[in-house]
Design an enzyme around this catalytic site. Structure first.
Site, short mmCIF file in Angstrom:
data_model
loop_
_atom_site.label_atom_id
_atom_site.label_comp_id
_atom_site.label_asym_id
_atom_site.label_seq_id
_atom_site.Cartn_x
_atom_site.Cartn_y
_atom_site.Cartn_z
N LYS A 156 81.65 24.81 -103.64
CA LYS A 156 80.66 25.42 -104.23
C LYS A 156 79.48 25.22 -103.10
CE LYS A 156 80.97 23.70 -108.53
NZ LYS A 156 80.92 22.70 -109.97
N HIS B 196 83.13 16.24 -103.91
CA HIS B 196 82.17 16.31 -104.79
C HIS B 196 81.50 15.72 -104.24
CE1 HIS B 196 84.93 15.45 -108.42
NE2 HIS B 196 84.24 16.18 -108.70
N ARG C 68 89.91 24.18 -106.75
CA ARG C 68 89.19 24.31 -108.06
C ARG C 68 89.71 25.54 -107.45
NH1 ARG C 68 84.91 21.96 -105.14
NH2 ARG C 68 83.67 20.57 -107.28
N TYR D 299 87.31 9.41 -113.10
CA TYR D 299 88.08 9.58 -112.73
C TYR D 299 89.08 8.02 -113.05
CZ TYR D 299 88.02 14.18 -112.02
OH TYR D 299 87.87 15.89 -111.97
N HIS E 44 92.00 23.24 -113.90
CA HIS E 44 91.01 22.05 -113.62
C HIS E 44 91.07 20.56 -114.20
CE1 HIS E 44 87.05 22.07 -112.03
NE2 HIS E 44 87.19 21.01 -112.97
N ARG F 298 93.80 19.54 -111.35
CA ARG F 298 92.55 18.72 -110.68
C ARG F 298 92.69 17.17 -110.72
NH1 ARG F 298 88.66 19.76 -106.67
NH2 ARG F 298 86.42 19.11 -107.85
#
Length: 298
Positions: free
Chosen positions: A170, A270, A146, A279, A244, A247
């Site tokens: 995150k 994730h 990110r 994806y 993004h 990404r």
């Protein structure tokens, strides 16, 4: 004032949990709007906010003509906030606990084809800026990290001999990601020939940060977005490209190249594999090729 005190305490709390600046801004906007609505209802404590008040607020948002995705985000902000208030003993229960989030249409992520990536990464600029910008684009596409993870990189997070980067995602979750040969070369060139120039520009340069701005301090996510816009125009790509998008391209090309979903999930950071499954889309050319190879009547 009591409403604002709890709100400020919550925002400080999630800031310490390393939420991104973008998320912090959205949560602040969403919750300030909710406070203003509650004040209009003459409520002065969070204990007075129940399911009916929340439903009235959601009806108000719908009346504004907001998109489902925006309303869903605002619900997520409120749900997180009231969970915090519950843990702090400010309220007895979360009024959003059993509230259903509106279903949002799932959009396939925008991505670039390999030929478009090659155009974007076509560099002949050996100035400090050119070296820095190429390294940024190579790292974003080569690792799938990110933009907040990119701008947060410190020199101690790099191991170019092994092609590894340590990133903090995150919730301050740490993970290792990998960078290929071309990306490592671009990053090494910038560190050796470009970064010293930026360090020399600032009165108090940031000695730790990998990517620096013209003042010798850490480059911002906004600056990264601006430079991507400039290189997209240079490459004449007829698409809106963000960090993004690179990404998404990283994940798409890995899966098209045969990587398994679990590996891509790990590289992207994730928590849930369901997030990664978006994806697994395929281009029309791939679908047609698979059909022609597999169907006996093709």
């Amino acid at each position: 004032m009591f409403l604002e005190n709890s709100l400020n305490n919550y925002l400080n709390y999630i800031k310490l949990k390393n939420y991104s600046a973008h998320t912090l801004l959205n949560y602040r906007i969403d919750l300030v709007q909710f406070v203003e609505f509650m004040r209009g209802k003459k409520l002065s404590t969070w204990a007075q906010v129940g399911v009916n008040e929340v439903r009235a607020y959601l009806a108000y948002l719908s009346g504004l003509g907001l998109a489902r995705t925006t309303i869903a985000r605002k619900i997520a902000s409120l749900r997180s906030f009231f969970k915090y208030l519950t843990l702090q003993g400010v309220v007895d229960q979360n009024p959003l606990h059993n509230l259903r989030t509106p279903k949002c249409p799932k959009k396939l992520p925008e991505f670039l084809y390999v030929r478009e990536i090659n155009e974007l990464l076509r560099f002949d600029d050996n100035t400090p800026k050119g070296l820095r910008d190429r390294a940024i684009l190579e790292v974003l596409y080569g690792t799938g990290i990110r933009v907040s993870e990119l701008t947060g990189l410190n020199l101690g997070d790099l191991d170019l001999e092994r092609g590894c980067l340590r990133v903090y995602g995150k919730g301050a979750k740490e993970r290792l990601t990998f960078l290929g040969r071309q990306g490592c070369k671009a990053l090494a060139d910038y560190l050796q020939k470009g970064r010293p120039f930026y360090l020399a520009q600032g009165a108090t340069p940031d000695e730790r940060a990998v990517f620096l701005n013209k003042d010798g301090t850490r480059l911002s996510a906004r600056s990264v977005r601006r430079l991507i816009d400039a290189y997209v125009r240079r490459a004449a790509l007829e698409k809106k490209v963000s960090p993004h998008t690179l990404r998404h391209s990283f994940a798409t090309h890995l899966l098209e190249g045969g990587a398994d979903l679990r590996t891509v999930q790990e590289l992207l950071g994730h928590v849930n594999i369901s997030t990664t499954q978006i994806y697994t889309h395929l281009s029309r050319d791939q679908v047609k090729k698979a059909y022609n190879q597999a169907h006996p009547r093709a």
